[in-house]
Design a protein around this motif. Structure first.
Motif, PDB file in Angstrom:
ATOM      1  N   ARG A  92       0.816  -1.226   0.000  1.00  0.00           N
ATOM      2  CA  ARG A  92       0.000   0.000   0.000  1.00  0.00           C
ATOM      3  C   ARG A  92       0.841   1.263   0.000  1.00  0.00           C
ATOM      4  NH1 ARG A  92      -5.113  -0.441  -1.486  1.00  0.00           N
ATOM      5  NH2 ARG A  92      -6.024   0.900   0.122  1.00  0.00           N
ATOM      6  N   ILE A  93       1.968   1.246   0.711  1.00  0.00           N
ATOM      7  CA  ILE A  93       2.826   2.435   0.738  1.00  0.00           C
ATOM      8  C   ILE A  93       3.815   2.311  -0.420  1.00  0.00           C
ATOM      9  CG2 ILE A  93       4.336   3.882   2.133  1.00  0.00           C
ATOM     10  CD1 ILE A  93       3.221   2.600   4.631  1.00  0.00           C
ATOM     11  N   THR A  94       3.375   2.709  -1.578  1.00  0.00           N
ATOM     12  CA  THR A  94       4.174   2.467  -2.788  1.00  0.00           C
ATOM     13  C   THR A  94       5.180   3.578  -3.061  1.00  0.00           C
ATOM     14  OG1 THR A  94       2.443   3.485  -4.116  1.00  0.00           O
ATOM     15  CG2 THR A  94       2.363   1.095  -3.851  1.00  0.00           C
ATOM     16  N   GLY A 121       0.268   6.342  -1.251  1.00  0.00           N
ATOM     17  CA  GLY A 121      -0.125   5.204  -2.057  1.00  0.00           C
ATOM     18  C   GLY A 121       0.276   5.496  -3.499  1.00  0.00           C
ATOM     19  N   ALA A 122      -0.161   4.655  -4.404  1.00  0.00           N
ATOM     20  CA  ALA A 122       0.214   4.820  -5.811  1.00  0.00           C
ATOM     21  C   ALA A 122      -0.256   6.170  -6.336  1.00  0.00           C
ATOM     22  CB  ALA A 122      -0.383   3.691  -6.632  1.00  0.00           C
ATOM     23  N   MET A 123       0.655   6.875  -6.983  1.00  0.00           N
ATOM     24  CA  MET A 123       0.320   8.159  -7.584  1.00  0.00           C
ATOM     25  C   MET A 123       0.173   7.977  -9.086  1.00  0.00           C
ATOM     26  SD  MET A 123       2.659  10.894  -5.480  1.00  0.00           S
ATOM     27  CE  MET A 123       4.221  10.244  -6.075  1.00  0.00           C
ATOM     28  N   MET A 129       8.340   7.793  -9.307  1.00  0.00           N
ATOM     29  CA  MET A 129       8.639   7.861  -7.886  1.00  0.00           C
ATOM     30  C   MET A 129       8.307   6.577  -7.142  1.00  0.00           C
ATOM     31  SD  MET A 129      10.043  10.670  -7.512  1.00  0.00           S
ATOM     32  CE  MET A 129      10.313  12.091  -8.573  1.00  0.00           C
ATOM     33  N   ARG A 130       7.615   5.648  -7.790  1.00  0.00           N
ATOM     34  CA  ARG A 130       7.192   4.409  -7.129  1.00  0.00           C
ATOM     35  C   ARG A 130       8.405   3.600  -6.675  1.00  0.00           C
ATOM     36  NH1 ARG A 130       2.986   2.175 -10.797  1.00  0.00           N
ATOM     37  NH2 ARG A 130       2.131   4.197 -10.200  1.00  0.00           N
ATOM     38  N   ASN A 146      -2.921  10.914  -0.346  1.00  0.00           N
ATOM     39  CA  ASN A 146      -3.995  10.152  -1.012  1.00  0.00           C
ATOM     40  C   ASN A 146      -4.630   9.097  -0.092  1.00  0.00           C
ATOM     41  OD1 ASN A 146      -2.138   7.895  -1.507  1.00  0.00           O
ATOM     42  ND2 ASN A 146      -1.414   9.028  -3.283  1.00  0.00           N
ATOM     43  N   LEU A 147      -4.704   7.850  -0.500  1.00  0.00           N
ATOM     44  CA  LEU A 147      -5.474   6.865   0.260  1.00  0.00           C
ATOM     45  C   LEU A 147      -4.939   6.648   1.677  1.00  0.00           C
ATOM     46  CD1 LEU A 147      -3.741   3.946   0.246  1.00  0.00           C
ATOM     47  CD2 LEU A 147      -4.438   4.007  -2.145  1.00  0.00           C
TER      48      LEU A 147
END
Length: 201
Positions: free
Chosen positions: A56-58, A85-87, A95-96, A130-131
């Motif tokens: 979840r913490i990407t 989370g995923a941007m 940035m992932r 985000n999430l």
């Protein structure tokens, strides 16, 4: 003489978590045992499940540098940790953590150094996006975050009728305080720091 730390606890419905998004995005201070790896801080100290960190913490920024390996990155006193989370988009993919485009970041990628990392109790600034605002925000608020007294007073002044009508009141240094009194901010000091804890129901 330094002003004493005030312990303030609020009880609110979970539907009001959005009221805290500006604080969570701008960053809040938490006490932590520093001089350890990011993995140890996230999982051992803050109780975030390793699977959650992995899936979840990407995107993680440690002191403004994109961080791929939480098992080697060292958190120092005064560090800033941004969790997301995923941007979307190309920037998000770049940035992932461990993504195929990570090589494009260049100097924006965190590189661990041999700089002194003292094992001690310190503070770090955490930012959520985000999430993770709704998923981790209540976790940090329940643990307690450090804020300037003036920031807490400003936060209270900016809340509307819905917030105060839903608030069950609070507790300041062990003394129960009604929502009406909290709204006036009179129980709070004019300087120093507040450890704000929020229990969502």
């Amino acid at each position: 003489m330094e002003a004493p730390l005030i312990h303030l606890t609020l009880t609110l419905p979970s539907s009001l978590i959005g009221e805290f998004f500006p604080i969570l995005q701008q960053g809040f201070l938490v006490t932590a045992h520093v001089g350890c790896t990011l993995q140890r801080l996230l999982c051992r100290q803050w109780g975030i499940a390793p699977d959650y960190v992995a899936t979840r913490i990407t995107t993680i920024f440690l002191d403004s540098k994109a961080t791929d390996n939480v098992e080697t990155a060292i958190v120092r006193d005064g560090a800033t940790i941004a969790l997301s989370g995923a941007m979307p988009g190309l920037v998000g993919a770049t940035m992932r953590r461990g993504g195929h485009l990570a090589a494009m970041r260049g100097a924006m990628t965190h590189q661990e150094t041999a700089a002194d990392a003292t094992d001690r109790i310190g503070t770090v600034r955490v930012k959520l996006f985000n999430l993770l605002l709704t998923e981790l925000g209540p976790v940090f608020l329940k643990r307690g975050i450090l804020m300037g007294c003036s920031d807490v007073i400003s936060f209270f002044r900016e809340r509307d009728e819905t917030f105060w009508e839903s608030c069950d009141g609070g507790n300041i240094n062990g003394t129960p305080v009604g929502a009406g009194l909290l709204r006036t901010t009179q129980p709070l000091c004019v300087g120093g720091s507040v450890r704000l804890t929020v229990n969502f129901r």
